[in-house]
Design an enzyme around this catalytic site. Structure first.
Site, mmCIF file in Angstrom:
data_model
loop_
_atom_site.group_PDB
_atom_site.id
_atom_site.type_symbol
_atom_site.label_atom_id
_atom_site.label_comp_id
_atom_site.label_asym_id
_atom_site.label_seq_id
_atom_site.Cartn_x
_atom_site.Cartn_y
_atom_site.Cartn_z
ATOM 1 N N ALA A 28 48.923 60.548 21.334
ATOM 2 C CA ALA A 28 49.895 61.643 21.320
ATOM 3 C C ALA A 28 51.004 61.316 22.317
ATOM 4 C CB ALA A 28 49.195 62.941 21.707
ATOM 5 N N GLY A 74 44.712 59.905 20.585
ATOM 6 C CA GLY A 74 44.818 60.481 19.244
ATOM 7 C C GLY A 74 44.861 59.400 18.164
ATOM 8 N N GLU A 77 41.378 58.570 17.493
ATOM 9 C CA GLU A 77 40.778 59.731 16.809
ATOM 10 C C GLU A 77 41.166 59.743 15.326
ATOM 11 O OE1 GLU A 77 42.254 62.387 19.974
ATOM 12 O OE2 GLU A 77 40.201 63.143 20.099
ATOM 13 N N GLU A 97 42.009 59.546 27.554
ATOM 14 C CA GLU A 97 42.453 60.887 27.938
ATOM 15 C C GLU A 97 42.058 61.273 29.365
ATOM 16 O OE1 GLU A 97 41.486 60.067 24.942
ATOM 17 O OE2 GLU A 97 42.512 61.236 23.404
HETATM 18 C C1 LIG Z 1 44.812 64.903 21.996
HETATM 19 C C2 LIG Z 1 45.403 63.556 22.112
HETATM 20 C C3 LIG Z 1 45.670 63.042 23.356
HETATM 21 C C4 LIG Z 1 46.253 61.708 23.512
HETATM 22 O O1 LIG Z 1 46.434 60.954 22.573
HETATM 23 S S1 LIG Z 1 46.653 61.283 25.101
HETATM 24 C C5 LIG Z 1 47.512 59.742 24.961
HETATM 25 C C6 LIG Z 1 46.562 58.598 24.846
HETATM 26 N N1 LIG Z 1 47.288 57.350 24.874
HETATM 27 C C7 LIG Z 1 47.536 56.695 26.009
HETATM 28 O O2 LIG Z 1 47.180 57.110 27.103
HETATM 29 C C8 LIG Z 1 48.265 55.382 25.875
HETATM 30 C C9 LIG Z 1 49.463 55.344 26.795
HETATM 31 N N2 LIG Z 1 50.161 54.084 26.679
HETATM 32 C C10 LIG Z 1 49.739 52.962 27.287
HETATM 33 O O3 LIG Z 1 48.695 52.922 27.932
HETATM 34 C C11 LIG Z 1 50.588 51.760 27.139
HETATM 35 O O4 LIG Z 1 51.883 52.158 26.833
HETATM 36 C C12 LIG Z 1 50.119 50.810 26.028
HETATM 37 C C13 LIG Z 1 48.757 50.239 26.428
HETATM 38 C C14 LIG Z 1 50.009 51.501 24.655
HETATM 39 C C15 LIG Z 1 51.145 49.650 25.876
HETATM 40 O O5 LIG Z 1 51.360 49.083 27.127
HETATM 41 P P1 LIG Z 1 52.582 48.058 27.311
HETATM 42 O O6 LIG Z 1 52.466 46.971 26.297
HETATM 43 O O7 LIG Z 1 52.575 47.637 28.763
HETATM 44 O O8 LIG Z 1 53.902 48.883 26.946
HETATM 45 P P2 LIG Z 1 54.534 50.089 27.775
HETATM 46 O O9 LIG Z 1 55.740 49.594 28.498
HETATM 47 O O10 LIG Z 1 53.516 50.818 28.577
HETATM 48 O O11 LIG Z 1 54.949 51.073 26.556
HETATM 49 C C16 LIG Z 1 56.150 50.917 25.833
HETATM 50 C C17 LIG Z 1 56.873 52.240 25.859
HETATM 51 O O12 LIG Z 1 56.130 53.162 25.080
HETATM 52 C C18 LIG Z 1 55.851 54.325 25.869
HETATM 53 N N3 LIG Z 1 54.570 54.896 25.453
HETATM 54 C C19 LIG Z 1 53.457 54.221 25.130
HETATM 55 N N4 LIG Z 1 52.495 55.062 24.778
HETATM 56 C C20 LIG Z 1 53.021 56.304 24.873
HETATM 57 C C21 LIG Z 1 52.495 57.602 24.640
HETATM 58 N N5 LIG Z 1 51.237 57.790 24.195
HETATM 59 N N6 LIG Z 1 53.313 58.659 24.823
HETATM 60 C C22 LIG Z 1 54.569 58.479 25.242
HETATM 61 N N7 LIG Z 1 55.112 57.259 25.489
HETATM 62 C C23 LIG Z 1 54.341 56.202 25.301
HETATM 63 C C24 LIG Z 1 55.813 53.804 27.306
HETATM 64 O O13 LIG Z 1 56.009 54.847 28.203
HETATM 65 C C25 LIG Z 1 56.974 52.828 27.257
HETATM 66 O O14 LIG Z 1 58.186 53.573 27.314
HETATM 67 P P3 LIG Z 1 59.450 52.972 28.072
HETATM 68 O O15 LIG Z 1 59.846 51.740 27.320
HETATM 69 O O16 LIG Z 1 60.484 54.061 27.996
HETATM 70 O O17 LIG Z 1 59.037 52.657 29.479
#
Ligand code: A1D88
Length: 221
Positions: A28, A74, A77, A97
């Site tokens: 998400a 998500g 999920e 999460e």
């Molecule tokens: C009920 C449901 C709840 C949920 O789903 S909670 C969310 C669960 N997901 C996460 O916690 C994943 C969060 N993201 C990460 O851990 C990392 O990203 C990745 C492992 C997917 C990729 O890492 P890397 O390859 O180092 O890329 P990067 O620079 O971190 O990400 C590229 C851009 O994408 C944005 N981004 C990634 N995932 C999300 C997300 N889930 N929500 C919002 N933004 C996201 C980052 O911030 C960044 O953005 P910018 O280029 O502006 O710095």
């Protein structure tokens, strides 16, 4: 989506994958999540996410996730709501999460534990760690690892499409409803649905084709 499938009786299998080659779904939108305020808003978001996943998991056709990169939160999920998962070797899967101060809210706490067992599910959720495709395969979180997951998913779909469509739908129903029941109740469900399949033309066709040593032509009737 359920309506779309219902309107297109010719769709036999659904494959879900991510655009590009970085992610299936990275979860998400954390920016959007960060603005959530109050128990009520959180509960509503969870219920609406659960509803989407529930609709996907109860579709009457097989659903395959082709996991072509990150499947986190998500995103995992969503993959868990599918029937079969194919992952690229470089895919990373996890429910992070807790690292955000949350618990999975789109069915992950329930579906992951049912799929891989309580111990493995708790390890993944409590550590918030990401697992590789290989580790996911070893724990039964994914069914296949393939260099081209979409292509492999299509091959799996082709195999499924050789079978009777009513049988596919009722296999899903028997497993799903049985998992939420006692063994006794699950066996009752199985017997009822087995009886239904015996009343179909597909059953006549499948057994007739076997005995005549020809390929069956199922009509979904
Ligand atoms: C009920 C449901 C709840 C949920 O789903 S909670 C969310 C669960 N997901 C996460 O916690 C994943 C969060 N993201 C990460 O851990 C990392 O990203 C990745 C492992 C997917 C990729 O890492 P890397 O390859 O180092 O890329 P990067 O620079 O971190 O990400 C590229 C851009 O994408 C944005 N981004 C990634 N995932 C999300 C997300 N889930 N929500 C919002 N933004 C996201 C980052 O911030 C960044 O953005 P910018 O280029 O502006 O710095």
């Amino acid at each position: 989506m359920a309506d779309l499938i219902a309107d297109h009786a010719d769709i036999g299998v659904l494959i879900v994958t991510g655009g590009g080659d970085r992610a299936f779904v990275a979860g998400a939108d954390i920016l959007e999540l960060s603005s959530l305020d109050g128990v009520y808003a959180g509960r509503e978001l969870s219920l609406s996410g659960q509803d989407v996943m529930g609709r996907l998991s109860t579709l009457p056709i097989p659903v395959i996730a082709a996991i072509n990169g990150f499947a986190l939160g998500g995103g995992l999920e969503l993959a868990l709501a599918c029937d079969v998962r194919v992952a690229a070797p470089g895919a990373k899967l996890g429910l992070p999460e807790a690292s955000l101060g949350l618990i999975p809210g789109f069915g992950g706490t329930q579906r992951l534990a049912r799929l891989v067992g309580m111990g493995r599910a708790l390890d993944l959720m409590l550590t918030a760690r990401q697992v590789t495709a290989e580790e996911a395969l070893n724990m039964g979180l994914v069914n296949y690892v393939a260099d081209e997951p979409l292509r492999r998913a299509r091959e799996v779909a082709e195999q499924m499409l050789k079978n009777g469509p009513i049988a596919l739908s009722l296999v899903k129903e028997a497993v799903r409803r049985g998992l939420d029941s006692s063994l006794e109740a699950g066996l009752e469900i199985e017997a009822d649905l087995f009886g239904l399949t015996v009343a179909t033309s597909d059953f006549r066709e499948g057994t007739g084709a076997f005995l005549a040593k020809r390929r069956p032509e199922f009509k979904g009737e």
